[in-house]
Design a protein around this motif. Structure first.
Motif, mmCIF file in Angstrom:
data_model
loop_
_atom_site.group_PDB
_atom_site.id
_atom_site.type_symbol
_atom_site.label_atom_id
_atom_site.label_comp_id
_atom_site.label_asym_id
_atom_site.label_seq_id
_atom_site.Cartn_x
_atom_site.Cartn_y
_atom_site.Cartn_z
ATOM 1 N N ALA A 149 0.810 -1.221 0.000
ATOM 2 C CA ALA A 149 0.000 0.000 0.000
ATOM 3 C C ALA A 149 0.840 1.267 0.000
ATOM 4 N N CYS A 150 2.081 1.201 0.479
ATOM 5 C CA CYS A 150 2.907 2.405 0.535
ATOM 6 C C CYS A 150 3.191 2.972 -0.851
ATOM 7 N N ALA A 151 3.011 2.159 -1.895
ATOM 8 C CA ALA A 151 3.187 2.664 -3.257
ATOM 9 C C ALA A 151 2.198 3.780 -3.567
ATOM 10 N N LEU A 152 1.113 3.854 -2.796
ATOM 11 C CA LEU A 152 0.064 4.846 -3.056
ATOM 12 C C LEU A 152 0.071 5.991 -2.042
ATOM 13 N N LYS A 153 1.147 6.137 -1.296
ATOM 14 C CA LYS A 153 1.136 7.153 -0.246
ATOM 15 C C LYS A 153 1.024 8.569 -0.799
ATOM 16 N N ASP A 154 1.453 8.783 -2.042
ATOM 17 C CA ASP A 154 1.358 10.112 -2.654
ATOM 18 C C ASP A 154 0.287 10.182 -3.737
ATOM 19 N N LYS A 155 -0.558 9.152 -3.826
ATOM 20 C CA LYS A 155 -1.559 9.068 -4.890
ATOM 21 C C LYS A 155 -2.949 9.398 -4.340
ATOM 22 N N PRO A 156 -3.696 10.290 -4.978
ATOM 23 C CA PRO A 156 -5.087 10.494 -4.573
ATOM 24 C C PRO A 156 -5.903 9.221 -4.802
ATOM 25 N N VAL A 157 -6.464 8.697 -3.727
ATOM 26 C CA VAL A 157 -7.278 7.475 -3.774
ATOM 27 C C VAL A 157 -8.579 7.741 -3.051
ATOM 28 N N TRP A 158 -9.687 7.359 -3.679
ATOM 29 C CA TRP A 158 -10.998 7.448 -3.030
ATOM 30 C C TRP A 158 -11.670 6.090 -3.187
ATOM 31 N N ALA A 159 -11.819 5.372 -2.091
ATOM 32 C CA ALA A 159 -12.455 4.058 -2.097
ATOM 33 C C ALA A 159 -13.894 4.173 -1.605
ATOM 34 N N PHE A 160 -14.728 3.225 -2.063
ATOM 35 C CA PHE A 160 -16.157 3.207 -1.715
ATOM 36 C C PHE A 160 -16.534 1.783 -1.294
ATOM 37 N N HIS A 161 -17.407 1.691 -0.289
ATOM 38 C CA HIS A 161 -17.821 0.367 0.170
ATOM 39 C C HIS A 161 -19.146 0.478 0.915
ATOM 40 N N GLY A 162 -19.958 -0.568 0.829
ATOM 41 C CA GLY A 162 -21.162 -0.664 1.636
ATOM 42 C C GLY A 162 -20.840 -1.302 2.976
ATOM 43 N N ASP A 163 -21.440 -0.790 4.050
ATOM 44 C CA ASP A 163 -21.080 -1.311 5.371
ATOM 45 C C ASP A 163 -21.654 -2.691 5.640
ATOM 46 N N ARG A 164 -22.616 -3.135 4.832
ATOM 47 C CA ARG A 164 -23.197 -4.468 5.003
ATOM 48 C C ARG A 164 -22.744 -5.438 3.897
ATOM 49 N N ASP A 165 -21.668 -5.099 3.213
ATOM 50 C CA ASP A 165 -21.161 -5.949 2.130
ATOM 51 C C ASP A 165 -20.673 -7.280 2.717
ATOM 52 N N ASP A 166 -21.352 -8.384 2.331
ATOM 53 C CA ASP A 166 -20.929 -9.701 2.802
ATOM 54 C C ASP A 166 -20.264 -10.509 1.688
ATOM 55 N N VAL A 167 -20.004 -9.861 0.533
ATOM 56 C CA VAL A 167 -19.277 -10.495 -0.565
ATOM 57 C C VAL A 167 -17.806 -10.112 -0.492
ATOM 58 N N VAL A 168 -17.558 -8.817 -0.412
ATOM 59 C CA VAL A 168 -16.205 -8.285 -0.169
ATOM 60 C C VAL A 168 -16.320 -7.427 1.091
ATOM 61 N N LYS A 169 -15.782 -7.893 2.168
ATOM 62 C CA LYS A 169 -15.959 -7.224 3.456
ATOM 63 C C LYS A 169 -15.389 -5.801 3.415
ATOM 64 N N PRO A 170 -16.097 -4.829 3.978
ATOM 65 C CA PRO A 170 -15.602 -3.442 3.975
ATOM 66 C C PRO A 170 -14.294 -3.285 4.739
ATOM 67 N N GLU A 171 -13.958 -4.251 5.595
ATOM 68 C CA GLU A 171 -12.691 -4.172 6.314
ATOM 69 C C GLU A 171 -11.505 -4.084 5.346
ATOM 70 N N GLY A 172 -11.656 -4.630 4.123
ATOM 71 C CA GLY A 172 -10.582 -4.545 3.149
ATOM 72 C C GLY A 172 -10.285 -3.116 2.742
ATOM 73 N N SER A 173 -11.322 -2.314 2.556
ATOM 74 C CA SER A 173 -11.124 -0.904 2.214
ATOM 75 C C SER A 173 -10.567 -0.127 3.405
ATOM 76 N N PHE A 174 -11.077 -0.434 4.623
ATOM 77 C CA PHE A 174 -10.532 0.220 5.813
ATOM 78 C C PHE A 174 -9.046 -0.094 5.966
ATOM 79 N N ALA A 175 -8.684 -1.352 5.733
ATOM 80 C CA ALA A 175 -7.289 -1.757 5.912
ATOM 81 C C ALA A 175 -6.377 -1.037 4.932
ATOM 82 N N MET A 176 -6.829 -0.866 3.695
ATOM 83 C CA MET A 176 -6.010 -0.169 2.712
ATOM 84 C C MET A 176 -5.828 1.290 3.089
#
Length: 252
Positions: free
Chosen positions: A175-202
């Protein structure tokens, strides 16, 4: 973390039409037809794709345009390139000829996953054959395409001015490769297919490296489909266009 707001109440079509008037910059002309049209793979083993050229691309022979790459999810895989228009930017471009980006939406084959080397080759082809402002190349994708957006951006962050993964997850170890890159992630809080924790972790991993431009929108009471509200929000496109690379990367 940011949450969705009603800041942009103007209809999406009107906002995008205004943006299109300001999107172009001087350049060398290339012949093309406006609108969205399917394209064959650039080489055997690469991806067929939908290509959208904004209204005015053909008429204005002295303009370069921002480029948006869209990577679809698992549900659109197969051999029907029209299916990439079911969601996201190609869907919007199909109904709005003033969508202010040249938009490339490749089709992933059945049971395949996105290959960064193939995507790189496609992007090289597009930037060489169309009037693209290489300082304004943007990447987004949903679900499986969201995962690939994280992966591609971390593999080659110098190619993109901004990245918007939707309902995806990334590898926090890079993830440090993106430390200077504008990133905007989106996720639903009830996503049970791809857990939102993945976006929080990034987001946490990027910020731990000193990155200050990573942002995250969590939609309350929403499952896997974070893409409809994300891509229907004009603020996403305003945000993308607000970023450009200070130095562009030309691949030979």
């Amino acid at each position: 973390m940011t949450r969705p707001t009603s800041l942009f109440r103007t209809p999406l079509a009107l906002v995008l039409g205004v943006l299109a008037l300001a999107a172009a910059s001087p350049a060398i002309a290339q012949p093309a037809a406006d609108g969205q049209h399917p394209q064959p793979a650039i080489a055997e083993g690469n991806y067929p794709y939908q290509l959208f050229l904004p209204r005015g691309y053909s008429a204005d022979k002295a303009a370069k345009w921002p480029l948006l790459i869209f990577l679809h999810g698992s549900g659109e895989r197969g051999d029907d390139v029209a299916k990439v228009k079911v969601h996201g930017p190609p869907k919007i471009a199909d109904r709005n000829p003033d969508f202010p980006f040249v938009t490339v939406s490749p089709l992933l084959g059945a049971d395949q996953d996105w290959d960064v080397a193939r995507l790189d080759a496609l992007l090289d082809h597009v930037t060489k054959t169309l009037r693209i402002d290489r300082g304004r190349i943007y990447l987004t994708g949903l679900s499986r395409g969201g995962h690939a957006s994280w992966r591609w951006a971390m593999a080659d962050p110098g190619r993109f001015a901004a990245v918007a993964p939707v309902a995806g997850y990334g590898d926090t170890s890079t993830a440090c490769a993106l430390k200077d890159k504008p990133v905007w992630a989106f996720h639903g809080d009830r996503d049970d297919v791809v857990k939102p924790e993945g976006s929080f972790a990034m987001q946490r991993a990027i910020r731990a490296c000193g990155g200050l431009t990573a942002r995250l929108t969590i939609y309350p009471d929403l499952g896997h489909n974070a893409w409809d509200p994300a891509y229907d929000d004009p603020s996403l496109y305003l945000w993308l266009l607000s970023h450009r690379l200070l130095q562009t990367k030309d691949k030979k």
